[in-house]
Design a protein around this motif. Sequence first.
Motif, short mmCIF file in Angstrom:
data_model
loop_
_atom_site.label_atom_id
_atom_site.label_comp_id
_atom_site.label_asym_id
_atom_site.label_seq_id
_atom_site.Cartn_x
_atom_site.Cartn_y
_atom_site.Cartn_z
N ASN A 146 7.68 34.06 6.29
CA ASN A 146 7.29 32.72 6.72
C ASN A 146 7.67 31.57 5.79
O ASN A 146 7.65 30.41 6.20
CB ASN A 146 5.76 32.67 6.92
CG ASN A 146 5.28 33.66 7.96
OD1 ASN A 146 5.79 33.68 9.06
ND2 ASN A 146 4.32 34.48 7.60
N LYS A 147 8.00 31.87 4.53
CA LYS A 147 8.15 30.78 3.57
C LYS A 147 9.47 30.74 2.81
O LYS A 147 9.96 29.66 2.50
CB LYS A 147 6.99 30.85 2.56
CG LYS A 147 5.62 30.69 3.19
CD LYS A 147 4.51 30.81 2.15
CE LYS A 147 3.13 30.66 2.78
NZ LYS A 147 2.05 30.82 1.78
N MET A 148 10.03 31.88 2.46
CA MET A 148 11.19 31.91 1.56
C MET A 148 12.34 31.04 2.06
O MET A 148 12.90 30.23 1.33
CB MET A 148 11.66 33.35 1.35
CG MET A 148 12.81 33.47 0.36
SD MET A 148 13.31 35.20 0.10
CE MET A 148 14.55 34.97 -1.19
N HIS A 149 12.73 31.25 3.30
CA HIS A 149 13.85 30.50 3.88
C HIS A 149 13.58 28.99 3.84
O HIS A 149 14.42 28.21 3.39
CB HIS A 149 14.11 30.96 5.31
CG HIS A 149 15.28 30.30 5.96
ND1 HIS A 149 16.50 30.94 6.08
CD2 HIS A 149 15.45 29.07 6.52
CE1 HIS A 149 17.36 30.13 6.69
NE2 HIS A 149 16.74 28.99 6.96
N LYS A 150 12.44 28.60 4.31
CA LYS A 150 12.13 27.17 4.41
C LYS A 150 12.05 26.51 3.03
O LYS A 150 12.49 25.36 2.85
CB LYS A 150 10.80 26.98 5.15
CG LYS A 150 10.86 27.41 6.61
CD LYS A 150 9.50 27.30 7.28
CE LYS A 150 9.57 27.78 8.73
NZ LYS A 150 8.23 27.74 9.38
N GLN A 151 11.53 27.22 2.05
CA GLN A 151 11.40 26.65 0.71
C GLN A 151 12.73 26.65 -0.05
O GLN A 151 13.12 25.64 -0.64
CB GLN A 151 10.35 27.42 -0.09
CG GLN A 151 8.92 27.19 0.37
CD GLN A 151 7.91 27.85 -0.54
OE1 GLN A 151 8.19 28.14 -1.70
NE2 GLN A 151 6.72 28.11 -0.03
N PHE A 152 13.42 27.79 -0.04
CA PHE A 152 14.60 27.94 -0.90
C PHE A 152 15.84 27.27 -0.34
O PHE A 152 16.70 26.81 -1.10
CB PHE A 152 14.87 29.42 -1.16
CG PHE A 152 13.86 30.09 -2.05
CD1 PHE A 152 12.68 29.46 -2.41
CD2 PHE A 152 14.09 31.37 -2.53
CE1 PHE A 152 11.74 30.08 -3.23
CE2 PHE A 152 13.17 32.00 -3.37
CZ PHE A 152 11.99 31.36 -3.71
N MET A 153 15.97 27.21 0.97
CA MET A 153 17.17 26.60 1.55
C MET A 153 17.23 25.10 1.29
O MET A 153 18.30 24.48 1.42
CB MET A 153 17.24 26.88 3.05
CG MET A 153 17.63 28.32 3.40
SD MET A 153 19.27 28.81 2.77
CE MET A 153 20.33 27.91 3.91
N LYS A 154 16.12 24.51 0.90
CA LYS A 154 16.13 23.10 0.50
C LYS A 154 16.97 22.90 -0.76
O LYS A 154 17.41 21.78 -1.04
CB LYS A 154 14.70 22.62 0.24
CG LYS A 154 13.81 22.59 1.47
CD LYS A 154 12.39 22.19 1.09
CE LYS A 154 11.45 22.23 2.30
NZ LYS A 154 10.05 21.89 1.92
N SER A 155 17.18 23.98 -1.51
CA SER A 155 17.94 23.90 -2.76
C SER A 155 19.38 24.37 -2.61
O SER A 155 20.06 24.64 -3.61
CB SER A 155 17.23 24.74 -3.84
OG SER A 155 15.94 24.22 -4.12
#
Length: 249
Positions: free
Chosen positions: A215-224
């Motif tokens: 639920n979180k990794m993609h949304k958080q890390f792809m911002k970088s």
Amino acid sequence: TGDELAVLTTYLTDIVNSIDPMTGLSKRHTRPIMCNTEYEGGAQGKHLRHLSQPEGIPDIMGMPQLQPYFAAGFAFSRGHFVATVPYDMYQPMIFQGEEMSIGLRGFTVGYDYFAPERSVCFHSYAIGENSKARNKVPHFWEHAQAFKGTGIKAMKRLLGIVDMNPEVPRSEWDHSEEAKYGLGGARETSKFYDVIGIDVVKKTTQRHLCQFVHNKMHKQFMKSLRPDGMGIDYGQIDYKWVDPRPNDE
């Protein structure tokens, strides 16, 4: 994904009940995602082995979903991946552990791993109705006695290259062509271990990582993701996974 260094990779669902015999089309609306690994022992020493992976409807739609691990059985990328992260020719008699080696080496070069949005390929596992046919297939470990001790030496090298056996002196493993089969310069292995929750000294992992990956990794890390698309900039990521349910199985 917009990521030039993306690798589309996952474990495959069993082919049984996955393909419509009349149309040849997939019957699955789910796909596995790589987020479940644990240390195991054995004669070759402690190493990380991927376990069964969870399968479900993708949390991210319209593109592949970021995940931490590389899977050997299904992996597609730009051709430069096999040039910059070639299979190590100095690791004979290695099976378990190789996926983590490839994955970590790729991570240090700057590659990112993604689960496909849907299952497009399936595998005939040696279980159920396919067990009889598949169990007739020869395995390389049938020759283990003829090459006794080879795998132990190879595992020391495998773990040494990715900084996973700090307790073993570097002089005890083979460094042949390490520049070719070693680490990249974009990221440190320690960054991966810190983010994902792997303790290479105690040989433990922070469990229930799938909870974060789903639920979180993609949304958080792809911002970088770097503006030029050359991988995620982990220098901008200050995250460490800690098991929220350490007493649960």
